[in-house]
Design a protein around this motif. Structure first.
Motif, PDB file in Angstrom:
ATOM      1  N   GLN A   1       0.916  -1.279   0.028  1.00 14.81           N
ATOM      2  CA  GLN A   1      -0.108   0.034   0.092  1.00 14.81           C
ATOM      3  C   GLN A   1       0.836   1.371   0.026  1.00 14.81           C
ATOM      4  O   GLN A   1       0.628   2.201  -0.857  1.00 14.81           O
ATOM      5  CB  GLN A   1      -0.872  -0.231   1.247  1.00 14.81           C
ATOM      6  N   VAL A   2       1.752   1.224   0.814  1.00 17.23           N
ATOM      7  CA  VAL A   2       2.702   2.555   0.624  1.00 17.23           C
ATOM      8  C   VAL A   2       3.539   2.675  -0.412  1.00 17.23           C
ATOM      9  O   VAL A   2       3.558   3.562  -0.957  1.00 17.23           O
ATOM     10  CB  VAL A   2       3.698   2.358   2.058  1.00 17.23           C
ATOM     11  N   SER A   3       4.138   1.301  -0.946  1.00 14.61           N
ATOM     12  CA  SER A   3       4.724   1.621  -2.435  1.00 14.61           C
ATOM     13  C   SER A   3       3.813   2.121  -3.308  1.00 14.61           C
ATOM     14  O   SER A   3       4.267   2.956  -4.386  1.00 14.61           O
ATOM     15  CB  SER A   3       5.124   0.272  -2.654  1.00 14.61           C
ATOM     16  N   LEU A   4       2.699   1.695  -3.207  1.00 12.41           N
ATOM     17  CA  LEU A   4       1.700   2.120  -4.305  1.00 12.41           C
ATOM     18  C   LEU A   4       1.439   3.653  -4.298  1.00 12.41           C
ATOM     19  O   LEU A   4       1.244   4.350  -5.191  1.00 12.41           O
ATOM     20  CB  LEU A   4       0.458   1.053  -4.390  1.00 12.41           C
ATOM     21  N   GLY A   5       1.207   4.141  -2.952  1.00 11.33           N
ATOM     22  CA  GLY A   5       1.160   5.328  -2.733  1.00 11.33           C
ATOM     23  C   GLY A   5       2.091   6.196  -3.431  1.00 11.33           C
ATOM     24  O   GLY A   5       2.091   7.213  -3.908  1.00 11.33           O
ATOM     25  N   ALA A   6       3.454   5.754  -3.048  1.00 10.69           N
ATOM     26  CA  ALA A   6       4.563   6.538  -3.348  1.00 10.69           C
ATOM     27  C   ALA A   6       4.776   6.395  -5.076  1.00 10.69           C
ATOM     28  O   ALA A   6       5.162   7.498  -5.474  1.00 10.69           O
ATOM     29  CB  ALA A   6       6.036   5.795  -2.920  1.00 10.69           C
ATOM     30  N   VAL A   7       4.452   5.273  -5.508  1.00 10.06           N
ATOM     31  CA  VAL A   7       4.268   5.388  -7.039  1.00 10.06           C
ATOM     32  C   VAL A   7       3.443   6.464  -7.596  1.00 10.06           C
ATOM     33  O   VAL A   7       3.569   7.218  -8.613  1.00 10.06           O
ATOM     34  CB  VAL A   7       3.806   4.090  -7.546  1.00 10.06           C
TER      35      VAL A   7
ATOM     36  N   ALA B   1      -5.368  13.977  -9.749  1.00  7.27           N
ATOM     37  CA  ALA B   1      -6.092  12.738  -9.278  1.00  7.27           C
ATOM     38  C   ALA B   1      -4.770  11.490  -8.590  1.00  7.27           C
ATOM     39  O   ALA B   1      -5.199  10.941  -7.583  1.00  7.27           O
ATOM     40  CB  ALA B   1      -6.887  11.890 -10.561  1.00  7.27           C
ATOM     41  N   GLU B   2      -3.813  11.372  -9.304  1.00  8.00           N
ATOM     42  CA  GLU B   2      -2.904  10.755  -8.690  1.00  8.00           C
ATOM     43  C   GLU B   2      -2.272  11.131  -7.408  1.00  8.00           C
ATOM     44  O   GLU B   2      -1.908  10.348  -6.443  1.00  8.00           O
ATOM     45  CB  GLU B   2      -1.745  10.599  -9.826  1.00  8.00           C
ATOM     46  N   LEU B   3      -2.169  12.299  -7.269  1.00  8.45           N
ATOM     47  CA  LEU B   3      -1.584  12.943  -5.875  1.00  8.45           C
ATOM     48  C   LEU B   3      -2.542  12.813  -4.822  1.00  8.45           C
ATOM     49  O   LEU B   3      -2.187  12.286  -3.926  1.00  8.45           O
ATOM     50  CB  LEU B   3      -1.379  14.522  -6.316  1.00  8.45           C
ATOM     51  N   ALA B   4      -3.885  12.793  -5.383  1.00  7.75           N
ATOM     52  CA  ALA B   4      -4.803  12.546  -4.302  1.00  7.75           C
ATOM     53  C   ALA B   4      -5.104  10.895  -3.672  1.00  7.75           C
ATOM     54  O   ALA B   4      -5.077  10.865  -2.665  1.00  7.75           O
ATOM     55  CB  ALA B   4      -6.246  13.218  -4.692  1.00  7.75           C
ATOM     56  N   LEU B   5      -4.727  10.273  -4.815  1.00  4.29           N
ATOM     57  CA  LEU B   5      -4.946   8.948  -4.642  1.00  4.29           C
ATOM     58  C   LEU B   5      -3.925   8.213  -3.710  1.00  4.29           C
ATOM     59  O   LEU B   5      -3.757   7.519  -2.934  1.00  4.29           O
ATOM     60  CB  LEU B   5      -5.281   8.027  -5.848  1.00  4.29           C
ATOM     61  N   GLY B   6      -2.744   8.773  -4.001  1.00  2.00           N
ATOM     62  CA  GLY B   6      -1.205   8.408  -3.526  1.00  2.00           C
ATOM     63  C   GLY B   6      -1.388   8.757  -2.005  1.00  2.00           C
ATOM     64  O   GLY B   6      -0.955   8.187  -1.371  1.00  2.00           O
ATOM     65  N   SER B   7      -1.706   9.999  -1.904  1.00  2.00           N
ATOM     66  CA  SER B   7      -1.730  10.481  -0.604  1.00  2.00           C
ATOM     67  C   SER B   7      -2.815   9.774   0.425  1.00  2.00           C
ATOM     68  O   SER B   7      -2.647   9.550   1.481  1.00  2.00           O
ATOM     69  CB  SER B   7      -2.239  12.154  -0.523  1.00  2.00           C
ATOM     70  N   ALA B   8      -4.048   9.705  -0.324  1.00  2.00           N
ATOM     71  CA  ALA B   8      -4.886   8.810   0.400  1.00  2.00           C
ATOM     72  C   ALA B   8      -4.564   7.498   0.907  1.00  2.00           C
ATOM     73  O   ALA B   8      -4.752   6.844   1.954  1.00  2.00           O
ATOM     74  CB  ALA B   8      -6.405   8.552  -0.379  1.00  2.00           C
ATOM     75  N   LEU B   9      -3.699   6.794   0.003  1.00  2.00           N
ATOM     76  CA  LEU B   9      -2.941   5.437   0.341  1.00  2.00           C
ATOM     77  C   LEU B   9      -2.213   5.454   1.410  1.00  2.00           C
ATOM     78  O   LEU B   9      -2.110   4.659   2.307  1.00  2.00           O
ATOM     79  CB  LEU B   9      -2.306   4.823  -1.020  1.00  2.00           C
ATOM     80  N   LEU B  10      -1.465   6.592   1.534  1.00  2.00           N
ATOM     81  CA  LEU B  10      -0.542   6.701   2.502  1.00  2.00           C
ATOM     82  C   LEU B  10      -1.284   7.135   3.943  1.00  2.00           C
ATOM     83  O   LEU B  10      -0.676   6.916   4.993  1.00  2.00           O
ATOM     84  CB  LEU B  10       0.609   7.646   2.427  1.00  2.00           C
ATOM     85  N   ALA B  11      -2.473   7.734   4.051  1.00  2.00           N
ATOM     86  CA  ALA B  11      -3.159   8.213   4.790  1.00  2.00           C
ATOM     87  C   ALA B  11      -4.355   7.071   5.660  1.00  2.00           C
ATOM     88  O   ALA B  11      -5.052   7.193   6.695  1.00  2.00           O
ATOM     89  CB  ALA B  11      -3.595   9.541   4.938  1.00  2.00           C
TER      90      ALA B  11
ATOM     91  N   SER C   1      -5.177  -5.711  -3.808  1.00  2.00           N
ATOM     92  CA  SER C   1      -4.519  -6.692  -2.932  1.00  2.00           C
ATOM     93  C   SER C   1      -3.901  -5.959  -1.945  1.00  2.00           C
ATOM     94  O   SER C   1      -4.000  -6.564  -0.593  1.00  2.00           O
ATOM     95  CB  SER C   1      -3.505  -7.773  -3.546  1.00  2.00           C
ATOM     96  N   ALA C   2      -3.288  -4.709  -1.966  1.00  2.00           N
ATOM     97  CA  ALA C   2      -2.512  -4.206  -1.030  1.00  2.00           C
ATOM     98  C   ALA C   2      -3.702  -3.301  -0.011  1.00  2.00           C
ATOM     99  O   ALA C   2      -3.217  -3.048   1.189  1.00  2.00           O
ATOM    100  CB  ALA C   2      -1.833  -2.874  -1.602  1.00  2.00           C
ATOM    101  N   THR C   3      -5.055  -3.573  -0.452  1.00  2.00           N
ATOM    102  CA  THR C   3      -6.025  -2.551   0.453  1.00  2.00           C
ATOM    103  C   THR C   3      -6.943  -3.632   0.895  1.00  2.00           C
ATOM    104  O   THR C   3      -7.966  -3.056   1.568  1.00  2.00           O
ATOM    105  CB  THR C   3      -6.669  -1.444  -0.278  1.00  2.00           C
TER     106      THR C   3
END
Length: 135
Positions: free
Chosen positions: A14-20, A58-68, A128-130
């Motif tokens: 999840q963190v890796s996908l958020g970073a990507v 959208a990618e910034l929002a989704l990536g941030s949400a994955l980290l939070a 799978s990560a979520t």
């Protein structure tokens, strides 16, 4: 794999996908904007640069949400939203192949076709990560 290792690997995913996604989002808005323009289908009735900027946001929002986002069911719903985003941008990847547009080093039909095969992997990664770890 032990039961205790699964949640750790899932969190790393999840963190890796958020970073990507954060990295891609920044690229959309800065140094990779021209490359991302190659993925906007010619038939989209919106300014190409607008599409690149909006998808980057959208990618910034989704990536941030994955980290939070770590609690269920929000985490699972977020994974579905990220997977949906990856499905939503698939026409751009198809257009890049069909229209033979170079970008990101994808300068042959073979490379562009192989890139298309990566899209289902991104969808699977998001889901799978979520997913709910208790199931």
């Amino acid at each position: 794999m032990s039961r205790s290792a699964k949640p750790v690997l899932q969190a790393i995913g999840q963190v890796s996908l958020g970073a990507v996604l954060l990295s891609a989002g920044v690229g959309h808005l800065t140094t990779k904007r021209r490359e991302f323009r190659a993925q906007v289908p010619s038939w989209v009735p919106v300014d190409v640069d607008t599409v690149v900027v909006v998808s980057g946001l959208a990618e910034l929002a989704l990536g941030s949400a994955l980290l939070a986002t770590w609690r269920q069911p929000a985490r699972r719903l977020l994974g579905r939203a990220v997977a949906g985003f990856f499905v939503g941008v698939l026409p751009g990847n198809i257009a890049q192949y069909v229209e033979r547009r170079d970008g990101f080093g994808l300068d042959t039909d073979r490379k562009r076709a192989l890139r298309l095969l990566g899209q289902p992997a991104l969808v699977a990664w998001a889901l799978s990560a979520t997913r709910d770890r208790s199931r």
